[in-house]
Design a protein around this motif. Structure first.
Motif, PDB file in Angstrom:
ATOM      1  N   ALA A   1       0.675   4.046  -2.764  1.00 17.38           N
ATOM      2  CA  ALA A   1      -0.001   5.258  -2.290  1.00 17.38           C
ATOM      3  C   ALA A   1       0.013   6.415  -3.288  1.00 17.38           C
ATOM      4  O   ALA A   1      -1.037   7.031  -3.516  1.00 17.38           O
ATOM      5  CB  ALA A   1       0.584   5.692  -0.956  1.00 17.38           C
ATOM      6  N   PRO A   2       1.158   6.720  -3.905  1.00 19.46           N
ATOM      7  CA  PRO A   2       1.132   7.848  -4.841  1.00 19.46           C
ATOM      8  C   PRO A   2       0.083   7.660  -5.926  1.00 19.46           C
ATOM      9  O   PRO A   2      -0.662   8.585  -6.256  1.00 19.46           O
ATOM     10  CB  PRO A   2       2.546   7.854  -5.435  1.00 19.46           C
ATOM     11  CG  PRO A   2       3.388   7.180  -4.433  1.00 19.46           C
ATOM     12  CD  PRO A   2       2.508   6.163  -3.763  1.00 19.46           C
TER      13      PRO A   2
ATOM     14  N   ILE B   1      -9.806  20.473  -6.125  1.00 18.02           N
ATOM     15  CA  ILE B   1      -9.603  19.554  -7.246  1.00 18.02           C
ATOM     16  C   ILE B   1      -9.632  20.316  -8.559  1.00 18.02           C
ATOM     17  O   ILE B   1      -8.801  20.126  -9.431  1.00 18.02           O
ATOM     18  CB  ILE B   1     -10.683  18.473  -7.228  1.00 18.02           C
ATOM     19  CG1 ILE B   1     -10.447  17.551  -6.041  1.00 18.02           C
ATOM     20  CG2 ILE B   1     -10.676  17.671  -8.511  1.00 18.02           C
ATOM     21  CD1 ILE B   1     -11.664  16.814  -5.605  1.00 18.02           C
TER      22      ILE B   1
ATOM     23  N   LEU C   1      -7.601   8.659  -6.717  1.00 17.47           N
ATOM     24  CA  LEU C   1      -8.771   9.164  -5.991  1.00 17.47           C
ATOM     25  C   LEU C   1      -8.952  10.654  -6.259  1.00 17.47           C
ATOM     26  O   LEU C   1     -10.022  11.114  -6.638  1.00 17.47           O
ATOM     27  CB  LEU C   1      -8.599   8.928  -4.490  1.00 17.47           C
ATOM     28  CG  LEU C   1      -8.761   7.493  -4.004  1.00 17.47           C
ATOM     29  CD1 LEU C   1      -8.472   7.418  -2.515  1.00 17.47           C
ATOM     30  CD2 LEU C   1     -10.165   6.988  -4.298  1.00 17.47           C
ATOM     31  N   GLY C   2      -7.873  11.423  -6.078  1.00 13.24           N
ATOM     32  CA  GLY C   2      -7.964  12.874  -6.152  1.00 13.24           C
ATOM     33  C   GLY C   2      -8.240  13.395  -7.540  1.00 13.24           C
ATOM     34  O   GLY C   2      -9.007  14.336  -7.724  1.00 13.24           O
TER      35      GLY C   2
ATOM     36  N   TYR D   1       0.822  -1.208   0.000  1.00 15.44           N
ATOM     37  CA  TYR D   1       0.000   0.000   0.000  1.00 15.44           C
ATOM     38  C   TYR D   1       0.853   1.253   0.000  1.00 15.44           C
ATOM     39  O   TYR D   1       0.518   2.247  -0.660  1.00 15.44           O
ATOM     40  CB  TYR D   1      -0.935   0.008   1.209  1.00 15.44           C
ATOM     41  CG  TYR D   1      -2.138  -0.887   1.015  1.00 15.44           C
ATOM     42  CD1 TYR D   1      -2.967  -0.703  -0.106  1.00 15.44           C
ATOM     43  CD2 TYR D   1      -2.449  -1.901   1.912  1.00 15.44           C
ATOM     44  CE1 TYR D   1      -4.056  -1.523  -0.307  1.00 15.44           C
ATOM     45  CE2 TYR D   1      -3.541  -2.733   1.717  1.00 15.44           C
ATOM     46  CZ  TYR D   1      -4.341  -2.542   0.598  1.00 15.44           C
ATOM     47  OH  TYR D   1      -5.409  -3.339   0.381  1.00 15.44           O
TER      48      TYR D   1
ATOM     49  N   ILE E   1      -2.608   5.650  -5.703  1.00 16.30           N
ATOM     50  CA  ILE E   1      -3.960   5.626  -5.127  1.00 16.30           C
ATOM     51  C   ILE E   1      -4.437   7.046  -4.851  1.00 16.30           C
ATOM     52  O   ILE E   1      -5.563   7.419  -5.183  1.00 16.30           O
ATOM     53  CB  ILE E   1      -3.982   4.783  -3.834  1.00 16.30           C
ATOM     54  CG1 ILE E   1      -3.721   3.315  -4.186  1.00 16.30           C
ATOM     55  CG2 ILE E   1      -5.324   4.921  -3.118  1.00 16.30           C
ATOM     56  CD1 ILE E   1      -3.571   2.407  -2.996  1.00 16.30           C
ATOM     57  N   ILE E   2      -3.547   7.867  -4.284  1.00 14.54           N
ATOM     58  CA  ILE E   2      -3.924   9.256  -3.994  1.00 14.54           C
ATOM     59  C   ILE E   2      -4.272   9.984  -5.289  1.00 14.54           C
ATOM     60  O   ILE E   2      -5.293  10.654  -5.407  1.00 14.54           O
ATOM     61  CB  ILE E   2      -2.785   9.986  -3.248  1.00 14.54           C
ATOM     62  CG1 ILE E   2      -2.611   9.371  -1.857  1.00 14.54           C
ATOM     63  CG2 ILE E   2      -3.066  11.472  -3.150  1.00 14.54           C
ATOM     64  CD1 ILE E   2      -1.356   9.810  -1.137  1.00 14.54           C
ATOM     65  N   GLY E   3      -3.414   9.810  -6.288  1.00 18.35           N
ATOM     66  CA  GLY E   3      -3.670  10.467  -7.565  1.00 18.35           C
ATOM     67  C   GLY E   3      -4.969   9.983  -8.187  1.00 18.35           C
ATOM     68  O   GLY E   3      -5.781  10.768  -8.677  1.00 18.35           O
TER      69      GLY E   3
END
Lengths: 305, 441
Positions: free
Chosen positions: A28-29, B10, A35-36, A24, A31-33
């Motif tokens: 993370a980089p 965003i 999601l965001g 994870y 997943i964050i990207g």
């Protein structure tokens, strides 16, 4: 007390040394990207598509009004038509061209790798503003293309002043960026077993027969892949129209993505633009689905059923 | 609220990536990174930071940055962080800042300010408290930036629209030069004759919406405007008032006396206009562009008024604020912002640097200093603005309501449809009227 502390430490260690945790952390980089920049904006835009959000004032819920508006908007309907024409002309042309070049480059001769890299260059710089600007210069009234036309004794063409002509430079630019499809085709061509060709030759098949009865069927899964990817990217074309024609003249090159952008960032009609994006998603999914559905009829799988 | 902040974040993040891809913010981000070191060198904890932004040409960026540096040198406790954009990029950025309640302390606004009313601290408050000095100007200049009895900002300069032309080409074609009250009929005939005699375009591109619609309606009658002064409805009710302009544009393009949409699209900026390159004898300008276009052309260029509908009718022209500096509601130091605006408008040295590039200065003392040092093109600009000031006008509404961009795009689209014979001028006039009217329902 002591025990508790040790327990806590053990617990933390357990988490830290768990394989999943490491996974994870490294993911993370992404997943964050994801999601965001992907999932949350997509969901928020779904919400906004049911509102009259316009960036400056707070939104109110207006239900399906944005979607109903689409079908009365003649500019929108025209942009759908224009985009479809673009997709239906640029994608096949690009794929045929890519396949043709890839086929030529399978011949064993010196410098093949060099040429393959050379043909890939346009795709590397493809989507950039700079190339689009160069394209605009080439086709301008006094540009290179018109100079060639004149020296060939032809009439000058006002590429961007003629509704029927304006699409041509855009399609040509897309076809010119055939590199990535070409590389994939070239890889696919190499995979075809030479024994098929040898057998065909012994049976006396000519080149055309070999191509249509061996090369094409064996390559069909690759063709399907390229077709789907290129169709999707053609639907999302924005840069060319934004830079080269600004959608004109008379909306003749007002691509779907460009119209969405204008509604959102020029007219600040975020709600409407969001609705439009969702309709685009539906159209694109539908077409991709149809391509996959039809693929059963023409994609040949060596593994068989 | 949470959702809103998140979306704003965003959106701005997306915008940053989007803009870098589009390249329109290249200049601004480049400038920021260049400036960053110089701003951090004199780091100190008790400095007040002001954020400022504007749009414009390279000449404007250079001059404004110089003035900012002058102010920082005189006020060591002030640190001004600035950003500049092209017009479209500026408003895209501004809208995201509005959504996230972080508008720059000092920001530039033009005729579309009603959209941002909620974000403006009227500068009038600081005139009353004596921070901003308006003793060298008068009400007619102040009224250009007054709205609902509030002085919102101070105009950076006033200007008016006109037609720049090349007198040499006019005489070669045997066409008399424009007079103060020439008409669209005269304009059309001049275009046709210049094209016939010299083989070039009679005229380069006009600002169709101003020329044909907003000014066009005001030329019908002193009491009329395209957008009513209240800006919540249309200010006229006869669509056929718009018909003649459509018909004229169609006739001129068909005759080859006016560039077709493709050729218009090839004009990149005022320096590349067909008048500058010698491919046309006239073009549309705002008076503050006169020095730029004359310098780019390198030959004699004169300014004529925008043609009228009737020689003895209203001119439709008026002096207007080209843009103003405003103080934002999000600012924590509005008083410091007001002090800077006062410096920007009133300081003679600063205005020597700015040199009227944003328009004719509203302060009489500044105007006199600049006028005394003006070259030919600038003199033409000053006398042109005073000439327009003498014209009789009704209450001309130069403010753009929020929906104007959409209406303007539709208007331009209809002009192209008329040119390509898809619609008659009558149909186009009716359609744009209905379209615009619907936007206010």
């Amino acid at each position: 007390m002591m025990n508790d502390n040790i327990k806590k430490k053990m617990c933390l260690n357990k988490i830290l040394h768990n394989d999943n945790t490491v996974g994870y952390v490294f993911a993370a980089p992404f997943i964050i990207g994801f999601l965001g920049f992907t999932i949350i904006p997509i969901l928020v835009s779904l919400y906004y598509s049911f509102t009259n959000y316009n960036l400056t004032t707070s939104e109110t819920w207006i239900g399906l009004q944005n979607y109903a508006r689409l079908f009365q908007d003649t500019r929108f309907l025209k942009s759908v038509r224009v985009t479809l024409i673009y997709v239906l002309t640029s994608v096949p042309l690009k794929l045929i061209f890519a396949l043709f070049i890839a086929y030529l480059l399978t011949k064993k001769s010196r410098g093949v790798t060099f040429y393959r890299s050379l043909y890939y260059v346009p795709s590397l710089i493809g989507g950039s503003i700079a190339v689009a600007l160069v394209w605009k210069e080439l086709f301008s009234t006094r540009g290179l293309i018109n100079s060639l036309f004149i020296s060939a004794g032809l009439e000058k063409v006002s590429w961007f002043g003629d509704q029927k002509m304006a699409m041509i430079p855009l399609v040509l630019m897309s076809v010119w960026q055939f590199g990535s499809s070409m590389i994939i085709f070239a890889a696919g061509l190499k995979e075809i077993s030479p024994t098929y060709y040898e057998a065909a030759k012994i049976d006396g098949a000519n080149k055309r027969q070999i191509f249509s009865h061996i090369t094409l069927p064996c390559l069909s899964p690759i063709i399907l892949y390229n077709l789907v990817m290129q169709t999707i990217s053609a639907f999302m074309s924005f840069t060319q129209a934004f830079v080269i024609t600004r959608g004109g003249p008379n909306d003749a090159t007002n691509f779907y993505a460009l119209y969405v952008y204008n509604q959102a960032f020029k007219y600040y009609d975020m709600g409407y633009a969001s609705a439009m994006s969702w309709v685009m998603l539906i159209i694109m999914s539908l077409i991709t689905f149809l391509i996959f559905k039809s693929s059963k009829r023409w994609v040949f799988s060596e593994a068989g059923e | 609220m949470k959702l809103k902040k998140l979306t704003a974040f965003i959106l701005s993040a997306l915008l940053i990536t989007g803009l870098t891809a589009c390249g329109s913010s290249d200049k601004a981000s480049g400038a920021n990174s260049e400036e960053a070191p110089s701003q951090t060198t004199e780091a100190s904890a008790d400095k007040t930071t002001l954020r400022m932004a504007w749009w414009g040409s390279q000449a404007r960026h250079d001059a404004t940055v110089k003035v900012i540096e002058m102010y920082e040198a005189q006020n060591p406790t002030i640190d001004i962080e600035y950003e500049f954009y092209d017009f479209d990029g500026y408003f895209t950025k501004l809208n995201t800042l509005v959504a996230s309640n972080t508008v720059w302390d000092i920001f530039q606004l033009g005729g579309n300010f009603p959209t941002y009313m909620d974000k403006i601290v009227p500068v009038g408050e600081y005139v009353d408290s004596g921070i901003v000095d308006v003793s060298n100007t008068n009400d007619s200049f102040l009224s250009t930036t007054t709205w609902e009895d509030k002085l919102l900002g101070l105009s950076n300069g006033v200007n008016c629209y006109g037609i720049a032309y090349d007198p040499q080409l006019f005489s070669e074609a045997g066409v008399p030069e424009p007079t103060e009250n020439w008409t669209w009929e005269d304009y059309k005939n001049a275009c046709l004759q210049i094209h016939e005699k010299l083989g070039i375009y009679g005229s380069s591109k006009l600002d169709d919406f101003i020329g044909g619609a907003s000014m066009g309606i005001s030329q019908e009658d002193y009491a009329l405007n395209f957008f009513a002064s209240s800006n919540d409805k249309l200010g006229f009710d006869d669509p056929m008032m718009l018909k003649d302009y459509f018909a004229m544009r169609q006739e001129l393009v068909k005759a080859g006396a006016y560039p077709d949409p493709g050729a218009i699209f090839e004009i990149k900026d005022i320096e590349g206009d067909y008048l500058v390159t010698g491919d046309a004898a006239m073009t549309w300008v705002a008076s503050n562009q006169m020095p730029t276009i004359a310098a780019a052309a390198g030959r004699e260029i004169k300014l004529a008024t925008v043609p009228r509908k009737k020689a003895d009718g209203p001119s439709g022209s008026t002096i207007q604020s080209s843009q103003m500096l405003c103080i934002s509601k999000d600012s924590k130091v509005p008083e410091e912002a007001a002090k800077f605006i006062n410096f920007f408008i009133n300081d003679p040295e600063a205005n020597k640097v700015l040199n009227g590039e944003r328009g004719v200065p509203i302060m009489s003392n500044i105007r006199e200093t600049l006028e005394a040092e003006a070259d030919e093109a600038k003199k033409e600009m000053y006398s042109f603005v005073s000439l327009i000031g003498t014209f009789k006008t009704g209450e001309i509404n130069v403010i753009s309501p929020a929906r104007k961009t959409e209406i303007e795009d539709q208007y331009k689209l209809l002009i192209e449809q008329v040119i390509y014979d898809e619609k008659t001028p009558e149909q186009a006039a009716q359609e744009i009227y209905d379209f615009a009217k619907k936007k206010f329902e």
